[in-house]
Write an enzyme that holds these catalytic residues in place. Structure first.
Site, PDB file in Angstrom:
ATOM      1  N   LYS A 189      43.020 -31.823   8.317  1.00 40.63           N
ATOM      2  CA  LYS A 189      41.939 -31.341   7.448  1.00 40.63           C
ATOM      3  C   LYS A 189      41.357 -32.431   6.544  1.00 40.63           C
ATOM      4  O   LYS A 189      40.191 -32.369   6.170  1.00 40.63           O
ATOM      5  CB  LYS A 189      42.483 -30.230   6.528  1.00 40.63           C
ATOM      6  CG  LYS A 189      42.797 -28.941   7.221  1.00 40.63           C
ATOM      7  CD  LYS A 189      43.375 -27.912   6.256  1.00 40.63           C
ATOM      8  CE  LYS A 189      44.830 -28.158   5.951  1.00 40.63           C
ATOM      9  NZ  LYS A 189      45.743 -27.944   7.064  1.00 40.63           N
ATOM     10  N   GLU A 247      38.710 -26.531  15.215  1.00 42.03           N
ATOM     11  CA  GLU A 247      39.261 -25.165  15.198  1.00 42.03           C
ATOM     12  C   GLU A 247      40.619 -25.108  14.518  1.00 42.03           C
ATOM     13  O   GLU A 247      40.912 -24.198  13.740  1.00 42.03           O
ATOM     14  CB  GLU A 247      39.374 -24.641  16.638  1.00 42.03           C
ATOM     15  CG  GLU A 247      39.854 -23.211  16.769  1.00 42.03           C
ATOM     16  CD  GLU A 247      38.848 -22.226  16.212  1.00 42.03           C
ATOM     17  OE1 GLU A 247      38.983 -21.894  15.020  1.00 42.03           O
ATOM     18  OE2 GLU A 247      37.929 -21.803  16.947  1.00 42.03           O
ATOM     19  N   VAL A 249      41.656 -24.683  10.465  1.00 43.31           N
ATOM     20  CA  VAL A 249      41.616 -23.421   9.721  1.00 43.31           C
ATOM     21  C   VAL A 249      42.197 -22.330  10.612  1.00 43.31           C
ATOM     22  O   VAL A 249      41.667 -22.051  11.685  1.00 43.31           O
ATOM     23  CB  VAL A 249      40.168 -23.049   9.319  1.00 43.31           C
ATOM     24  CG1 VAL A 249      40.155 -21.757   8.511  1.00 43.31           C
ATOM     25  CG2 VAL A 249      39.514 -24.174   8.532  1.00 43.31           C
ATOM     26  N   GLY A 255      61.568 -24.083   6.048  1.00 40.35           N
ATOM     27  CA  GLY A 255      60.634 -25.053   6.622  1.00 40.35           C
ATOM     28  C   GLY A 255      59.197 -24.567   6.632  1.00 40.35           C
ATOM     29  O   GLY A 255      58.339 -25.162   7.292  1.00 40.35           O
ATOM     30  N   GLU A 265      55.552 -27.594   3.104  1.00 44.82           N
ATOM     31  CA  GLU A 265      55.639 -29.026   3.323  1.00 44.82           C
ATOM     32  C   GLU A 265      56.949 -29.521   2.695  1.00 44.82           C
ATOM     33  O   GLU A 265      57.526 -28.808   1.859  1.00 44.82           O
ATOM     34  CB  GLU A 265      54.443 -29.729   2.647  1.00 44.82           C
ATOM     35  CG  GLU A 265      53.091 -29.359   3.228  1.00 44.82           C
ATOM     36  CD  GLU A 265      52.913 -29.815   4.662  1.00 44.82           C
ATOM     37  OE1 GLU A 265      53.276 -30.959   4.980  1.00 44.82           O
ATOM     38  OE2 GLU A 265      52.429 -29.015   5.492  1.00 44.82           O
ATOM     39  N   LYS A 296      40.689 -25.784   3.411  1.00 44.21           N
ATOM     40  CA  LYS A 296      40.218 -24.842   4.441  1.00 44.21           C
ATOM     41  C   LYS A 296      38.946 -24.126   3.967  1.00 44.21           C
ATOM     42  O   LYS A 296      38.003 -23.933   4.739  1.00 44.21           O
ATOM     43  CB  LYS A 296      41.316 -23.835   4.772  1.00 44.21           C
ATOM     44  CG  LYS A 296      42.513 -24.469   5.490  1.00 44.21           C
ATOM     45  CD  LYS A 296      43.657 -23.494   5.653  1.00 44.21           C
ATOM     46  CE  LYS A 296      44.865 -24.203   6.286  1.00 44.21           C
ATOM     47  NZ  LYS A 296      46.085 -23.377   6.263  1.00 44.21           N
TER      48      LYS A 296
END
Lengths: 361, 361
Positions: free
Chosen positions: B128, B152, B155, B210, B213, B228
């Site tokens: 992103k 694609e 997001v 998990g 991040e 986003k």
């Protein structure tokens, strides 16, 4: 660098007219943004058409639209002529980049699709019937040019159902099961029943609001949903015919010779049975939905089912559709698409989206 | 008739490796079904790469994957060399039909995208950051070849979010407002809070599973969701920068120099405040969701909001995403897409879907 796309459109009813209006409103933008020069060359209904291989002018298109809106056939419009698809298409056989749009109803257009695909043209359908013919016809179409056959608007109108399914498959995913409430009409009726409206009154309301076909049996029989289930099943590779689908009609068994008004008048005979199913669902904290279930293997069914009120399908309102894709990659949490799956404007958007995809091929 | 597509991939982390595996598992099928001969020519990470303009063999790909899985850089693999994107791409400048895939993180790849688009190549991003740079960079990319820029997977991972938005716009629709729960991580945390888990424990669970991040602040700050929102807003034509978005972080203000464990240990200071918001929502028969709101005009916001429990967004479970498109044609009933919006496998499907679209252009 522009590319010229010629449109042949069969069917000039409410959806067909919405397609024409959408094309006329956006074609200048598509020319500038996508380099597509889109022009109608044929406009056909069951009586005849207006035809100009050099392109129909905006004025000619408007005249034909006006005639249809006044209840005339295209053949009766100025420049209109009595003809059929075979005769209208034959003189165009030397043209390239032709997209045949089918917004008609019934399977009478199937031969024209086969002809078009075999000529290397593309076909875009909102008409389900030609895609619900037997498997032999299905494979004929696919051999003639399956990659040029587009039908987003046949299932969920403008919702991205077919494109999503195709993308999943192309990227290597595998369908486990698709479930769907794929009829806005039956969604409206089941929602009304759950809020206390008797079955017969719910059907009559839907009829009066124009949500049903002129003869509501065309919806209540489940045939429309079964065709959508068939199209989805075939899209992910199931070998299946319409007759293989187990369909529970959402209506009592009545003399099929009854007229529409007589049919509606007799519906109350089913009220008690449906009321009992509503009560049963309510006791189970569920709601009744008319659901198509299309597993990877085994019976494809179209029936009235209880779904938990707290589920995504259970929280659908009125005429909304829902499509739930459970696949290898979307096994725990499915991919779900919700929205209005009927209506001329959104159906036209589905058709036009396909036309642009076909044009970009 | 086959068409040869060369892939350059930047980023060989979990998503990058899932993309490679998906390509290797399906390329023979794409050759047969779509006439596409897909071959990697470059595989890069921040240290270097393996490069062969005539195509990397399956064995060479596997060796590079194995090195990455063992915690090495691609440069340390046999045949690997220390290099950067500019040096790796320059010798390929005479090649056509190149698709540059960006599965890296951070905006360090932005220059390579501009270079690639200006050469007439396509770019496919799951990353992103390069799309969240300032407007000047955004318009540079679009002038260099916006139609060849695919994203694609940025997001909603593999969910058809960008493609649906683009289809609506191309067909002539206009966005009124997009609302979204676009973070599986924050979805998991808010769902856990609504079922009674204290905020700090919910964050710790998501971290241990998990879902966050490595540094959970990267999720809790709201930056990921804001990016986003920015990408969606720009896709439908809003002129906006990341700094224009009003973002409510889902975490207390703490000394930013804290290490991850210290940060987690201090989170309980926010438990009481979040518990009060949970109670308030429950009293209103609502549920807390972390929601991006992107109207056609006015403030784009990313914040914790109450939504009715009985709504589609309210019935989301755990890490699922929801995207609600309200447009001119979907004004009364929106077009809604729900599903898991994170995970290497589905993100890879989004990337590969774009690669195939780019290849078909």
């Amino acid at each position: 660098m522009t590319r010229q796309i010629r449109l042949v459109q069969m069917g000039v009813g409410t959806v067909g007219r919405a397609v024409i209006r959408l094309v006329m409103a956006n074609r200048e933008r598509w020319r500038q943004q996508c380099g597509l020069e889109i022009q109608y060359v044929v406009l056909l209904d069951t009586q005849g058409g207006v035809i100009d291989r050099n392109g129909l002018s905006d004025d000619e298109m408007r005249v034909a639209l006006t005639a249809k809106e006044a209840g005339q056939s295209v053949a009766e419009a100025p420049l209109g002529e009595q003809t059929n698809a075979a005769n209208a298409l034959q003189p165009l056989s030397d043209l390239h980049d032709v997209v045949v749009i089918d917004c008609a109803s019934g399977d009478g257009t199937a031969a024209a699709h086969l002809l078009a695909l075999r000529q290397g043209w593309s076909c875009v359908l909102s008409n389900k019937a030609p895609l619900a013919l037997d498997q032999q016809r299905h494979y004929q179409l696919h051999e003639a040019g399956g990659a040029r056959l587009w039908y987003e608007a046949t299932v969920g109108a403008g919702l991205p159902i077919i494109s999503t399914l195709r993308s999943l498959l192309t990227a290597g995913d595998a369908v486990h099961e698709i479930t769907a409430c794929a009829s806005g009409t039956l969604g409206y009726i089941t929602s009304a029943m759950m809020t206390g409206t008797p079955y017969s009154a719910a059907v009559r309301q839907a009829h009066q609001l124009g949500y049903t076909e002129p003869d509501p049996r065309d919806d209540l029989s489940g045939l429309d949903v079964a065709r959508k289930a068939l199209i989805l099943a075939r899209t992910f590779g199931r070998r299946i015919d319409l007759g293989d689908i187990s369909v529970e009609p959402l209506m009592p068994t009545l003399d099929s010779s009854l007229g529409v008004e007589e049919f509606l008048a007799n519906l109350a005979t089913a009220d008690a049975a449906f009321a009992a199913r509503v009560s049963h669902a309510q006791r189970a904290e569920a709601t009744l939905k008319y659901i198509a279930t299309i597993p990877a293997e085994g019976a494809v069914t179209v029936q009235l089912r209880e779904v938990p009120t707290a589920s995504q399908a259970g929280s659908l309102s009125g005429p909304e559709n829902i499509f739930v894709f459970r696949t290898r990659e979307y096994a725990d949490n499915p991919l779900t698409i919700i929205g209005p799956g009927a209506g001329p404007a959104v159906t036209a958007m589905g058709v036009v989206g396909d036309v642009l995809q076909a044009a970009a091929q």
